[in-house]
Write a protein that holds these residues in place. Structure first.
Motif, mmCIF file in Angstrom:
data_model
loop_
_atom_site.group_PDB
_atom_site.id
_atom_site.type_symbol
_atom_site.label_atom_id
_atom_site.label_comp_id
_atom_site.label_asym_id
_atom_site.label_seq_id
_atom_site.Cartn_x
_atom_site.Cartn_y
_atom_site.Cartn_z
ATOM 1 N N GLY A 1 0.819 -1.201 0.000
ATOM 2 C CA GLY A 1 0.000 0.000 0.000
ATOM 3 C C GLY A 1 0.854 1.252 0.000
ATOM 4 N N VAL A 2 0.310 2.323 -0.540
ATOM 5 C CA VAL A 2 1.062 3.573 -0.666
ATOM 6 C C VAL A 2 1.424 4.146 0.694
ATOM 7 N N VAL A 3 0.490 4.143 1.642
ATOM 8 C CA VAL A 3 0.757 4.736 2.955
ATOM 9 C C VAL A 3 1.806 3.931 3.703
ATOM 10 N N SER A 4 1.674 2.606 3.685
ATOM 11 C CA SER A 4 2.683 1.766 4.337
ATOM 12 C C SER A 4 4.041 1.931 3.676
ATOM 13 N N SER A 5 4.052 2.065 2.348
ATOM 14 C CA SER A 5 5.310 2.288 1.640
ATOM 15 C C SER A 5 5.966 3.585 2.107
ATOM 16 N N LEU A 6 5.171 4.644 2.224
ATOM 17 C CA LEU A 6 5.699 5.917 2.726
ATOM 18 C C LEU A 6 6.306 5.741 4.117
ATOM 19 N N MET A 7 5.620 4.997 4.968
ATOM 20 C CA MET A 7 6.124 4.798 6.326
ATOM 21 C C MET A 7 7.422 3.999 6.325
ATOM 22 N N MET A 8 7.485 2.937 5.526
ATOM 23 C CA MET A 8 8.684 2.097 5.546
ATOM 24 C C MET A 8 9.898 2.837 4.993
ATOM 25 N N PHE A 9 9.708 3.579 3.918
ATOM 26 C CA PHE A 9 10.839 4.342 3.383
ATOM 27 C C PHE A 9 11.211 5.495 4.317
ATOM 28 N N HIS A 10 10.233 6.050 4.991
ATOM 29 C CA HIS A 10 10.515 7.105 5.973
ATOM 30 C C HIS A 10 11.362 6.546 7.116
#
Length: 630
Positions: A207-216
Motif C-alpha cells: 500500500g502507498v501509505v505503508s510504503s511511505l512509512m517504511m521508506f521514511h
C-alpha cells in the motif's frame, strides 16, 4: 465516560456508539484498500492478510480519531480523514502517471517549492477534466453538512477524558511522523512487503501509505556510516593505475567546455515504430566523430536535479538513499564537484538556465557546488522566445554564444534547457509542424498529440545542438561539447502501446549522451556509461588528469554503470566482485561528500606555482581519448 452523550448513561447508550465507530473503522480500512488498488491491500485480501490493510490505513485512522476527539462528530471525522487521505492518493496517481513511481517521503519537500516557481510547473500537471474538482467540491460540501447537522457522539465535558484521549492519539501520530524507531517493528519487510530498491513494488504489495512509512523509517534517520577500510582497500588496489593515469600529460591549451543538459532528451529509435526515424540528425552527425552511447540516469520522467547532481559531482545517488532531491537536502556549504576541479585549473564557471533560479533551490546549490555565476531567467533578454510553456532552446543557445568570450581564461558553461519540459498537452508555437510528425500505430487521441508535441520540441533541441557545434567549430579557441538527456519523458501510455526495441520496460531504458570536439573529424567511439561517470570522462577529454577521485571513477566505474537505473536498480548478486566494488564505492562516495576522502587518495607532486600543462601537441591517451584531443 467519553462516549456517554449529555443526558444519557449506561451501556445501552455506549454500545451502539462503539459499534458505529468499529463499523466505520472497518469501512475506512476497506475503502482505503479500494482507492489504493495495490495487490496486497485490496479489500479481497482482508481475511487472509488483514495486517496489510490495517497498517496501510492506520495513519488515516489515527487522524480520524484525533478529529473525533476535537469535533465529537464521528461521520465528520472519518469523512474528513478519508478526504485528506484521498488527496494524497490523488497526488500519488499524478506522480505515477507522469513519473512512473509512487510517492516517497521526500516528495513532500516539494511543498516548499510551490512559492519558488514550482506552483507554475507542478500545477501544469493537474487534471484538465472538471470531474476530479467536482468530486472534491462534493466531498467538501458533505463535510460542511456533517459539521452543521451531525449530532455529537459524546458530551462536550468529559472530566478531562477528551484531553487525555486526544493527547495520546496526537502523540502516537507525531511519533509516526518523526519516524520513531519502534514503528519499524510493524513497518518492515518481515511483517509487510519491502523492496528497498523498488518503491513501486513496495507500494503495490504493502500500500502507498505503508510504503511511505517504511521508506521514511528506513531512510529518514540519516545516512549510512561509510566503511573506511573498504574504501581504503579499493583505492590501494587501484593506486598504481591511478598514479599512471594521473601522470598523463595535459593538453597545451585547455578547451572551453559547454555542457548541455537537454530536457527529457532521448533517441526515439529505441521505441518500436521509430527504429528508422530521423528526429536527431545533428546528434547522429556529431556522434560519428565523437564519443556517444547509452546513458544510465537515476530518474525517470522528472527529477532533473538527480541526474544534474550526479553529472556535476560525480557522486552516485545510489549511495545516498537519504537524498531523494539533493539540492533540497544538501547540508554542506561546499560540495566537491566537477566545477571545483575545473576552477582549480583556472576555469571561469557559469550555470545557465532560463527558468526561476529559486526552483529546486538551484541558487544555493550552485553556490555550494562552486559556480562563479548563475545566469537565470531574469538575466535573459526580455524578448527571449518561448515555445509552449517555456523558454526555447534557441534562446538558450543565443545566451551561450553571448557568454562565451574569445579571450581570457578557459570557460565552463553548464546549460540547462527547458523547452521540452512536460506537460505535453500544451499547444506549441507551430501546431502544423507538430501535427505533421508521424506516430506509430496504436497511439491515438491525447496520447498521440502529446507524443507529437514532445518530438516537436526535441527536434528543436537537436537543431540547436547542431547550431552550437557549428558555431564553436569556427572559433579560434578549442572547445568541447558534452550533451545528454536528463531522463526519458513521461509518455507512459505511448511506451505501453509501442514497447521498446530491447524488450525492457520504460524504467529500465537508458538515455543518450555525446561528447565531441566540434572541429575533430576522426572516428567515432561507442561507450555506454552512467551520469555520475561523465565528469571523469569530460576531464579526460579536456586533458585534465590530476584529480584522483575522477580518475578512480574512470577505473572502477564502468562495471557499475548499469546499476544506475530509474527508479532504482536491484542490488548486485551476493558475494560477487561487482557487489564488493559497489559496496566499497559506496563508502568512497560517502567519505567524499563528508570531505574525508582526500587523505586516502594518492597525490602527485606538482611543480611549484600551481598546476602545469604540458606543451606537447598531442596528449598520450588511449584511442577512446585521442578521438577528441587537439
Amino acid at each position: 465516560m467519553l462516549f456517554t452523550p449529555e443526558g444519557s448513561s449506561g451501556w445501552r447508550s455506549l454500545a451502539p456508539r462503539v459499534v458505529l465507530v468499529l463499523l466505520l473503522t472497518i469501512a475506512f480500512v476497506l475503502l482505503t484498500g479500494l482507492i489504493d488498488g495495490g495487490v496486497g491491500v485490496r479489500p479481497a485480501r482482508f481475511l487472509d492478510q488483514p495486517r496489510f490493510l490495517f497498517a496501510n490505513a492506520w495513519p488515516g485512522l489515527l487522524l480520524a480519531g484525533i478529529l473525533l476527539v476535537i469535533s465529537r462528530r464521528v461521520l465528520l471525522s472519518f469523512g474528513l480523514a478519508f478526504l485528506l487521505q484521498g488527496l494524497i492518493y490523488g497526488v500519488n496517481a499524478l506522480k505515477v502517471a507522469n513519473l512512473g513511481t509512487p510517492l516517497l517521503p521526500d516528495d513532500f519537500r516539494m511543498v516548499g517549492q510551490l512559492r519558488k516557481g514550482g506552483a507554475h510547473l507542478l500545477g501544469s500537471y493537474l487534471p484538465h477534466s472538471p470531474w476530479p474538482y467536482l468530486g472534491l467540491l462534493v466531498g467538501i460540501a458533505l463535510i460542511v453538512a456533517m459539521w452543521r447537522f451531525e449530532p455529537p457522539l459524546f458530551a462536550r465535558r468529559t472530566s478531562g477524558k477528551r484531553l487525555v484521549a486526544g493527547g495520546a492519539l496526537a502523540a502516537v501520530m507525531i511519533s509516526m511522523l518523526v519516524g520513531v524507531a519502534a514503528w519499524a517493528k510493524i513497518y518492515n519487510g518481515q511483517v509487510l512487503w519491502l523492496e528497498p530498491w523498488s518503491a513501486s513494488s513496495t507500494a503495490a504489495h504493502s500500500g502507498v501509505v505503508s510504503s511511505l512509512m517504511m521508506f521514511h523509517l528506513q531512510y529518514g534517520n540519516g545516512k549510512r556510516k561509510p566503511d573506511r577500510n573498504a574504501a581504503t582497500q579499493l583505492i590501494s588496489q587501484s593506486s598504481d593505475a591511478l598514479r599512471q593515469s594521473m601522470m598523463s600529460p595535459a593538453n597545451a591549451e585547455l578547451p572551453d567546455i559547454v555542457v548541455i543538459q537537454s530536457e527529457s532528451f532521448f533517441d526515439p529509435t529505441i521505441v518500436h515504430g521509430y527504429e528508422q526515424s530521423h528526429f536527431t540528425p545533428n546528434l547522429r552527425r556529431l556522434a560519428a566523430h565523437g564519443i556517444s552511447g547509452r546513458l544510465h540516469v537515476p530518474t525517470f520522467g522528472g527529477g532533473t536535479i538527480r541526474t544534474e547532481f550526479e553529472v556535476l559531482t560525480g557522486l552516485s545517488l545510489r549511495y545516498f538513499d537519504n537524498l531523494q532531491f539533493p539540492y533540497l537536502q544538501m547540508s554542506h556549504k561546499a560540495v566537491p564537484s566537477l566545477v571545483r576541479a575545473l576552477k582549480a585549473h583556472g576555469y571561469d564557471t557559469m550555470a545557465l538556465h532560463g527558468n526561476d533560479p529559486a526552483f529546486w533551490n538551484r541558487t544555493a546549490a550552485f553556490k555550494a557546488l562552486g559556480f562563479d555565476k548563475f545566469v537565470s531567467q531574469s538575466s535573459f533578454p526580455p524578448n527571449a522566445a518561448k515555445d509552449g510553456m517555456y523558454m526555447t532552446d534557441s534562446a538558450m543557445t543565443d545566451e551561450i554564444m553571448t557568454q562565451l568570450k574569445d579571450n581570457g581564461p578557459p570557460q565552463f558553461i553548464f546549460a540547462i534547457s527547458i523547452e521540452a519540459h512536460g506537460p505535453y498537452d500544451v499547444q506549441p508555437a507551430n501546431t502544423a509542424e507538430r501535427d505533421a510528425i508521424p506516430v506509430p500505430d496504436g497511439i491515438a487521441g491525447k496520447d498521440k498529440q502529446e507524443l507529437q508535441t514532445y518530438l516537436y520540441h526535441i527536434q528543436h533541441a537537436d537543431k540547436q545542438l547542431g547550431r552550437l557545434a557549428q558555431w564553436l567549430a569556427q572559433r579560434k579557441r578549442p572547445s568541447l561539447i558534452l550533451f545528454y538527456g536528463d531522463h526519458l519523458p513521461a509518455l507512459s501510455n505511448s511506451y505501453d502501446a509501442t514497447g521498446f526495441v530491447d524488450g525492457g520496460n520504460m524504467l529500465s531504458q537508458a538515455g543518450t549522451w555525446l561528447l565531441v570536439d566540434p572541429r575533430y573529424q576522426g572516428a567515432a567511439t561507442s561507450l555506454d556509461t552512467a551520469a555520475w561517470l561523465l565528469p571523469g570522462k569530460l576531464l579526460e577529454q579536456a586533458g585534465i588528469h590530476d584529480d584522483p577521485y575522477y580518475t578512480l571513477t574512470k577505473l572502477v566505474g564502468p562495471q557499475l554503470a548499469e546499476l544506475t537505473e530509474a527508479p532504482g536498480a536491484p542490488p548486485p548478486a551476493e558475494g560477487s566482485d561487482e557487489q564488493r566494488i559497489d559496496t566499497a564505492m559506496d563508502s568512497v562516495d560517502q567519505l567524499r561528500m563528508d570531505g574525508k576522502l582526500d587523505k586516502l587518495l594518492p597525490a602527485l607532486d606538482m611543480p611549484t606555482g600551481g598546476i602545469a600543462h604540458s606543451s606537447s601537441a598531442m596528449p598520450s591517451q588511449p584511442p577512446a581519448t585521442t578521438a577528441l584531443s587537439h
